[in-house]
Design a protein around this motif. Structure first.
Motif, PDB file in Angstrom:
ATOM      1  N   ASP A 206      -2.846  -3.622   7.799  1.00 39.67           N
ATOM      2  CA  ASP A 206      -1.716  -4.351   8.380  1.00 39.67           C
ATOM      3  C   ASP A 206      -2.135  -5.320   9.472  1.00 39.67           C
ATOM      4  OD1 ASP A 206      -2.449  -2.284  10.049  1.00 39.67           O
ATOM      5  OD2 ASP A 206      -0.424  -1.509  10.348  1.00 39.67           O
TER       6      ASP A 206
ATOM      7  N   LEU B   7      -3.587  -8.333   7.947  1.00 41.18           N
ATOM      8  CA  LEU B   7      -2.535  -9.132   7.331  1.00 41.18           C
ATOM      9  C   LEU B   7      -1.679  -9.845   8.375  1.00 41.18           C
ATOM     10  CD1 LEU B   7      -1.502  -6.646   4.507  1.00 41.18           C
ATOM     11  CD2 LEU B   7      -2.704  -8.827   4.217  1.00 41.18           C
ATOM     12  N   THR B   8      -1.578  -9.268   9.565  1.00 32.65           N
ATOM     13  CA  THR B   8      -0.872  -9.945  10.648  1.00 32.65           C
ATOM     14  C   THR B   8      -1.576 -11.251  10.993  1.00 32.65           C
ATOM     15  OG1 THR B   8      -0.058  -7.867  11.583  1.00 32.65           O
ATOM     16  CG2 THR B   8      -0.149  -9.760  13.066  1.00 32.65           C
TER      17      THR B   8
ATOM     18  N   SER C 200      -1.849 -13.358   6.211  1.00 34.85           N
ATOM     19  CA  SER C 200      -1.094 -12.732   5.126  1.00 34.85           C
ATOM     20  C   SER C 200      -0.725 -13.703   4.017  1.00 34.85           C
ATOM     21  CB  SER C 200       0.192 -12.096   5.685  1.00 34.85           C
ATOM     22  OG  SER C 200       1.019 -13.085   6.271  1.00 34.85           O
TER      23      SER C 200
ATOM     24  N   LEU D 165      -0.864 -15.525   0.718  1.00 35.77           N
ATOM     25  CA  LEU D 165      -1.470 -15.108  -0.550  1.00 35.77           C
ATOM     26  C   LEU D 165      -2.595 -16.031  -1.014  1.00 35.77           C
ATOM     27  CD1 LEU D 165       1.623 -13.810  -2.584  1.00 35.77           C
ATOM     28  CD2 LEU D 165      -0.203 -12.457  -1.535  1.00 35.77           C
TER      29      LEU D 165
ATOM     30  N   ALA E 239      -0.254  -2.064   1.566  1.00 38.23           N
ATOM     31  CA  ALA E 239       1.128  -2.496   1.366  1.00 38.23           C
ATOM     32  C   ALA E 239       2.078  -1.519   2.038  1.00 38.23           C
ATOM     33  CB  ALA E 239       1.440  -2.595  -0.124  1.00 38.23           C
ATOM     34  N   ASP E 240       2.974  -2.058   2.845  1.00 36.66           N
ATOM     35  CA  ASP E 240       3.988  -1.232   3.501  1.00 36.66           C
ATOM     36  C   ASP E 240       5.326  -1.290   2.781  1.00 36.66           C
ATOM     37  OD1 ASP E 240       2.186  -0.588   5.598  1.00 36.66           O
ATOM     38  OD2 ASP E 240       2.673  -2.466   6.611  1.00 36.66           O
ATOM     39  N   THR E 241       5.482  -2.302   1.909  1.00 35.83           N
ATOM     40  CA  THR E 241       6.750  -2.494   1.208  1.00 35.83           C
ATOM     41  C   THR E 241       6.497  -2.766  -0.268  1.00 35.83           C
ATOM     42  OG1 THR E 241       6.826  -4.906   1.491  1.00 35.83           O
ATOM     43  CG2 THR E 241       7.694  -3.547   3.305  1.00 35.83           C
TER      44      THR E 241
ATOM     45  N   ASP F  83       7.842  -5.214  -1.880  1.00 31.40           N
ATOM     46  CA  ASP F  83       7.660  -6.656  -2.009  1.00 31.40           C
ATOM     47  C   ASP F  83       6.190  -7.032  -1.848  1.00 31.40           C
ATOM     48  OD1 ASP F  83      10.330  -7.147  -2.485  1.00 31.40           O
ATOM     49  OD2 ASP F  83      10.804  -7.634  -0.393  1.00 31.40           O
ATOM     50  N   GLN F  84       5.517  -6.380  -0.901  1.00 30.29           N
ATOM     51  CA  GLN F  84       4.085  -6.630  -0.742  1.00 30.29           C
ATOM     52  C   GLN F  84       3.316  -6.204  -1.986  1.00 30.29           C
ATOM     53  OE1 GLN F  84       3.374  -4.554   3.082  1.00 30.29           O
ATOM     54  NE2 GLN F  84       2.421  -6.456   3.769  1.00 30.29           N
TER      55      GLN F  84
ATOM     56  N   GLY G 249       3.684  -8.830  -4.567  1.00 27.25           N
ATOM     57  CA  GLY G 249       2.899 -10.011  -4.234  1.00 27.25           C
ATOM     58  C   GLY G 249       1.419  -9.813  -4.492  1.00 27.25           C
ATOM     59  N   PHE G 250       0.906  -8.648  -4.131  1.00 30.81           N
ATOM     60  CA  PHE G 250      -0.525  -8.366  -4.302  1.00 30.81           C
ATOM     61  C   PHE G 250      -0.907  -8.274  -5.775  1.00 30.81           C
ATOM     62  CE2 PHE G 250      -0.530  -6.126   0.088  1.00 30.81           C
ATOM     63  CZ  PHE G 250      -0.638  -7.360   0.722  1.00 30.81           C
TER      64      PHE G 250
END
Length: 278
Positions: free
Chosen positions: A164, A167-168, A171, A173, A196-198, A200-201, A204-205
């Protein structure tokens, strides 16, 4: 034995013995000879037997040391893990350092075995983390294997994990894809994992090429099942984040490939072992 582990043993002996074991030097006759047994006061899994042997031998090469139950084996209360014989002074000088290594590593192996048993009958691996005692990583991760667990990355050098905080800072793509291609070119064979925390992530990944696995962080069983369905076997999935012995079975049932547990190393209790002299 790895040079770093041998150096750790030397440091531990120096820390404890210093300029000499004054108690044994002044209160134990020089010609005294004894036998010693390391006895289990509770059940567990052996790890660190060869390290304990090395401690005895570093204190006094003339000591006779026998491993009765090898690393990775189960023992019950009252089991004799190891025997040693020779100079009483040497046995007593080596006692605490040998036990410190053995008790701690048996504790890690035993804790790991509990987690491995807890995920059955699901075919999911129980992984360790980098949350290890500084300087002890090699031997604590060996203890995890003795307990039936699986080693994750050894350090920052052998496995790329974009977490995370990474990614901060980055992030985007396309930028991630460029970094993945660069790493694949310059360090082929290095595994690449994204956190991935969600969901949606996760989605995307999945559009990126060259990713080996995803770390699903702090997702409950419901979201983990959704992530497993979304990925559909394209990538390895690791679940992580606050997983306990009480909750790991529910996580294992979601279909993830691996579960990482920092508690294997950072929260294991040293087992109750003792040295009995005769």
């Amino acid at each position: 034995m790895e040079p770093s582990v041998l150096a750790l043993i030397h440091a531990a002996i120096t820390e404890d013995v210093g300029t000499g074991d004054v108690t044994s030097l002044y209160f134990i006759p020089e010609n005294s000879r004894s036998r010693a047994e390391i006895v289990a006061r509770e059940p567990g899994i052996v790890s660190g037997a060869e390290i304990a042997v090395t401690v005895f031998k570093e204190i006094d090469p003339a000591l006779e040391v026998e491993v009765c139950i090898p690393d990775g084996s189960h023992f019950v209360q009252g089991s004799i893990l190891m025997k040693a014989a020779g100079s009483t002074r040497s046995l007593l000088t080596a006692e605490r350092t040998a036990l410190n290594f053995l008790q701690r590593l048996c504790g890690v192996a035993t804790q790991t075995q509990r987690y491995v048993e807890a995920v059955k009958p699901h075919s999911v691996q129980v992984w360790d983390t980098r949350k290890t005692t500084p300087g002890w990583r090699l031997i604590e991760k060996a203890a995890v294997k003795h307990g039936g667990g699986t080693n994750h990355r050894m350090g920052l050098y052998d496995h790329a994990m974009v977490k995370d905080n990474h990614l901060t800072a980055n992030s985007d793509l396309p930028s991630l894809q460029a970094a993945i291609h660069k790493l694949r070119t310059e360090r082929p064979g290095t595994r690449i994992q994204l956190e991935a925390d969600t969901l949606d992530q996760v989605a995307g990944f999945l559009t990126l090429e060259g990713v080996d696995m995803l770390l699903l962080d702090n997702m409950g069983p419901e979201k983990l099942r959704e992530a497993v369905k979304l990925v559909n076997g394209k990538l390895w999935l690791e679940a992580s984040g606050g997983i306990t012995i009480e909750t790991i079975k529910d996580v294992a049932a979601t279909g993830v490939n691996a579960i990482s547990v920092g508690a294997l190393t950072h929260s294991s209790r040293a087992l109750d072992l003792g040295l009995d002299l005769s």
